[in-house]
Every structure is written in C-alpha cells, then in structure tokens.
Write an enzyme that holds these catalytic residues in place. Structure first.
Site, PDB file in Angstrom:
ATOM      1  N   SER A 145       0.794  -1.274  -0.019  1.00 14.67           N
ATOM      2  CA  SER A 145      -0.081   0.057   0.109  1.00 14.67           C
ATOM      3  C   SER A 145       0.818   1.067   0.142  1.00 14.67           C
ATOM      4  CB  SER A 145      -0.765  -0.035   1.094  1.00 14.67           C
ATOM      5  OG  SER A 145      -1.523   1.307   1.266  1.00 14.67           O
TER       6      SER A 145
ATOM      7  N   TYR B  82      -1.074  -0.375  10.423  1.00 22.30           N
ATOM      8  CA  TYR B  82      -1.166  -0.870   9.095  1.00 22.30           C
ATOM      9  C   TYR B  82      -0.119  -0.160   8.512  1.00 22.30           C
ATOM     10  CZ  TYR B  82      -3.503  -1.162   4.608  1.00 22.30           C
ATOM     11  OH  TYR B  82      -3.736  -1.214   3.139  1.00 22.30           O
TER      12      TYR B  82
END
Length: 215
Positions: free
Chosen positions: A84, A97
């Site tokens: 990501s 995350y």
C-alpha cells in the site's frame, strides 16, 4: 481452491504443497491478504498491531515463501505482494497498518535483490481501491479506482516484469513528493490536516478483513 488462514503458516504451507503436486510449474503467486485496524485508541493494548502484522506481513510471507524454492530452481514465475502507499510514511490512526506495509515493502525489496535474474519479484502499492475494506472509511478517498482497474495495473506490471507498481498515477507522484519531505514538514502537514480535516483521519474501529491469497 485451497482455503486456509494466512496467519497459520503450517496450514498455508500444506495448501501450497497440495497445489504444487497438481501443477507442472508455478507461474504466479500473489499475496493479497490484508486487514485494517484503527490503533489510535489502543491504550497500550498490543493486540491490534499484532493482528495487523500477523496478516499483512507474516500472512504475505506465509503465502510466498513455500513457492520460492521451486520457482528459484526452475528460474520461472512471478512473486507478487500487494502492499500500500500507506507504507511510505506513518499515517495517524493507522500506525500498525503503515508499519505492516513498510515491513512488507522492505522484505520484498530484499527478496527481489536476492532472486534477481531468476524469479520476478514485484511489490504493488495501490492507493484507494473500491473494496469492502475501503467501504468502511468515513472520508472522501481521492483518486478512488475500481478493483478491476487495480487488477489491470497489477497484470500489466507482471507482464512487463516491473519491480514496483504504484497506482493510480496522481497517487504515484504524490507519494514521491511525500517521501522526500523532511520529518518536520511532514509532521506539520499531518498536524494541519488533522486540525482542519479530522474526518480524513477517521477509520472504522474494527475495519474489514480481506483474508485471501491467490496462487
């Protein structure tokens, strides 16, 4: 189809072994498991970071590692991990995350250098993609694209044997700029953003799980 929990290394290795027995060669492995958890209000509870890391980092390793020896020996195929753009800098309310994706980026880079010339290794860093995970975000997501467009970006990257694929294009350029910012400027920007647009840093407390990997 070989269903398995990607956080269970033994189960994934068993599924990978069964798959290898049924095919003459492995062409492509995509580690695509991921979860999102808000960790700003954890209050010292380490369960959230551990859960996120177990899936986003170790889950990807569990999916890829069983195929490395056979692909390395045959000098054939592609190993792909979906990371990501969040792994490029630490994001407020998403420390676990961001950290899990940063760890995955670095591990894939190391693997790419080690297998260079024998096995294609590619890291995918998407921006916002329309999935059940992003559907939980209570804020406007810039340059949001469909899962079909994301899949096309990934397929094109594999075909062209790219090392890193970042999409969509505006997000790619934004991340390049953000990564070059000194910590003082980045911190100030995030502080301004949280003060003036707090909704952009809100996340669903539980998030969504997308526990899947494809070989």
């Amino acid at each position: 189809v070989y269903p398995a929990d990607v956080t269970d290394a033994v189960a994934v290795a068993r599924a990978a072994a069964s798959f290898r027995e049924s095919v003459p060669a492995v062409d492509l492995v995509i580690a695509n498991a991921g979860i999102s958890r808000r960790d700003d209000d954890a209050g010292g509870d380490q369960r959230v970071p551990r859960e996120v890391m177990e899936t986003n980092f170790f889950g990807a390793l569990h999916a890829l590692v069983p195929f490395i020896p056979v692909m390395e020996s045959s000098e054939h195929g592609s190993l792909v991990a979906v990371s990501s753009v969040a792994g490029c800098r630490g994001l407020p309310n998403a420390g676990a995350y961001s950290a899990s994706k940063a760890a995955l980026d670095t591990w894939m880079e190391s693997l790419r250098v080690r297998l260079r010339g024998r096995v294609h290794v590619m890291t995918v860093r998407p921006g916002f993609v329309m999935t059940p995970m992003t559907a939980a975000n209570p804020f406007r997501m810039p340059w949001l694209i469909s899962a079909e467009r994301a899949a096309a970006w990934i397929a094109r990257g594999v075909e062209r044997r790219r090392s890193v694929v970042v999409f969509p294009v505006p997000m790619r350029w934004l991340i390049r700029v953000i990564r070059l910012l000194p910590p003082s400027i980045y911190d100030a920007m995030m502080g301004w953003g949280r003060a003036h647009h707090p909704e952009a840093f809100q996340r669903s407390p539980a998030g969504h799980d997308v526990p899947s990997s494809d070989a």
